[in-house]
Design a protein around this motif. Structure first.
Motif, PDB file in Angstrom:
ATOM      1  N   SER A   1      25.504 -17.557  17.574  1.00  0.00           N
ATOM      2  CA  SER A   1      24.319 -17.373  18.401  1.00  0.00           C
ATOM      3  C   SER A   1      23.072 -17.486  17.530  1.00  0.00           C
TER       4      SER A   1
ATOM      5  N   SER B   1      19.440 -16.836  15.831  1.00  0.00           N
ATOM      6  CA  SER B   1      18.715 -15.683  15.317  1.00  0.00           C
ATOM      7  C   SER B   1      17.500 -16.162  14.542  1.00  0.00           C
ATOM      8  N   ASN B   2      16.391 -15.476  14.719  1.00  0.00           N
ATOM      9  CA  ASN B   2      15.189 -15.764  13.942  1.00  0.00           C
ATOM     10  C   ASN B   2      15.206 -15.063  12.589  1.00  0.00           C
ATOM     11  N   TYR B   3      16.238 -14.249  12.354  1.00  0.00           N
ATOM     12  CA  TYR B   3      16.262 -13.414  11.155  1.00  0.00           C
ATOM     13  C   TYR B   3      17.597 -13.578  10.449  1.00  0.00           C
ATOM     14  N   MET B   4      17.605 -14.408   9.456  1.00  0.00           N
ATOM     15  CA  MET B   4      18.840 -14.693   8.734  1.00  0.00           C
ATOM     16  C   MET B   4      18.564 -14.670   7.241  1.00  0.00           C
TER      17      MET B   4
ATOM     18  N   LYS C   1      20.720 -21.732  14.776  1.00  0.00           N
ATOM     19  CA  LYS C   1      22.104 -21.293  14.604  1.00  0.00           C
ATOM     20  C   LYS C   1      22.669 -21.708  13.252  1.00  0.00           C
TER      21      LYS C   1
ATOM     22  N   ALA D   1      22.832 -12.095   9.512  1.00  0.00           N
ATOM     23  CA  ALA D   1      21.886 -12.250  10.610  1.00  0.00           C
ATOM     24  C   ALA D   1      21.536 -10.887  11.187  1.00  0.00           C
TER      25      ALA D   1
ATOM     26  N   ARG E   1      19.658  -8.610  14.480  1.00  0.00           N
ATOM     27  CA  ARG E   1      19.253  -8.645  15.893  1.00  0.00           C
ATOM     28  C   ARG E   1      17.739  -8.565  16.020  1.00  0.00           C
ATOM     29  N   LYS E   2      17.123  -7.768  15.161  1.00  0.00           N
ATOM     30  CA  LYS E   2      15.679  -7.625  15.228  1.00  0.00           C
ATOM     31  C   LYS E   2      15.083  -7.868  13.860  1.00  0.00           C
TER      32      LYS E   2
ATOM     33  N   TYR F   1      20.699  -5.974   8.353  1.00  0.00           N
ATOM     34  CA  TYR F   1      21.445  -7.090   8.936  1.00  0.00           C
ATOM     35  C   TYR F   1      22.689  -6.589   9.662  1.00  0.00           C
TER      36      TYR F   1
END
Length: 120
Positions: free
Chosen positions: A26, A28-31, A72, A93, A95-96, A107
């Motif tokens: 999925s 995510s903007n945060y990886m 992704k 990754a 969620r926020k 993470y």
């Protein structure tokens, strides 16, 4: 529950290059990429948050992190590799948006890792 799968690790000589990839189930903007050398703590290498990248000092100018448009797939281009870059590299990754890009606790999802070995 996001799933992350890393690839691209391998063995290279000092000065060599590798590109790591991480495929997420999925977006995510945060990886981020972390690494763990034998007998050491897992440390943050680079992250990308809302398109902005950050790096640990030891890889500045040598590594580059980016995502594709799907958000992704995460990549880490590593150049001028040195023996101290050896370790298991993990994709992560969140969620926020992490308050601290380098903190493991920020993470939520982790891949299984891909091994990078730099040796002559």
């Amino acid at each position: 529950q996001a799933q992350l799968v890393e690839s691209g690790g391998g063995s290279v000589r000092p000065g060599g290059s590798l590109r790591l990839s991480c495929a997420a189930s999925s977006a995510s903007n945060y990886m981020a990429w972390f690494r763990q050398a034998p007998g050491k703590e897992r440390e943050a290498v680079a992250s990308i948050r809302d398109g902005a990248s950050e790096y640990v000092d030891s890889v500045l100018g040598r590594f580059a992190i980016w995502q594709d448009n799907t958000m992704k797939n995460l990549y880490l281009q590593m150049r001028t590799l040195a023996p101290e870059d050896t370790g298991m590299y993990y994709c992560a990754a969140a969620r926020k948006r992490p308050d601290s890009w380098a903190a493991r606790r920020e993470y939520d999802f982790w891949g299984q890792g891909t091994q990078v070995t730099v040796s002559s």
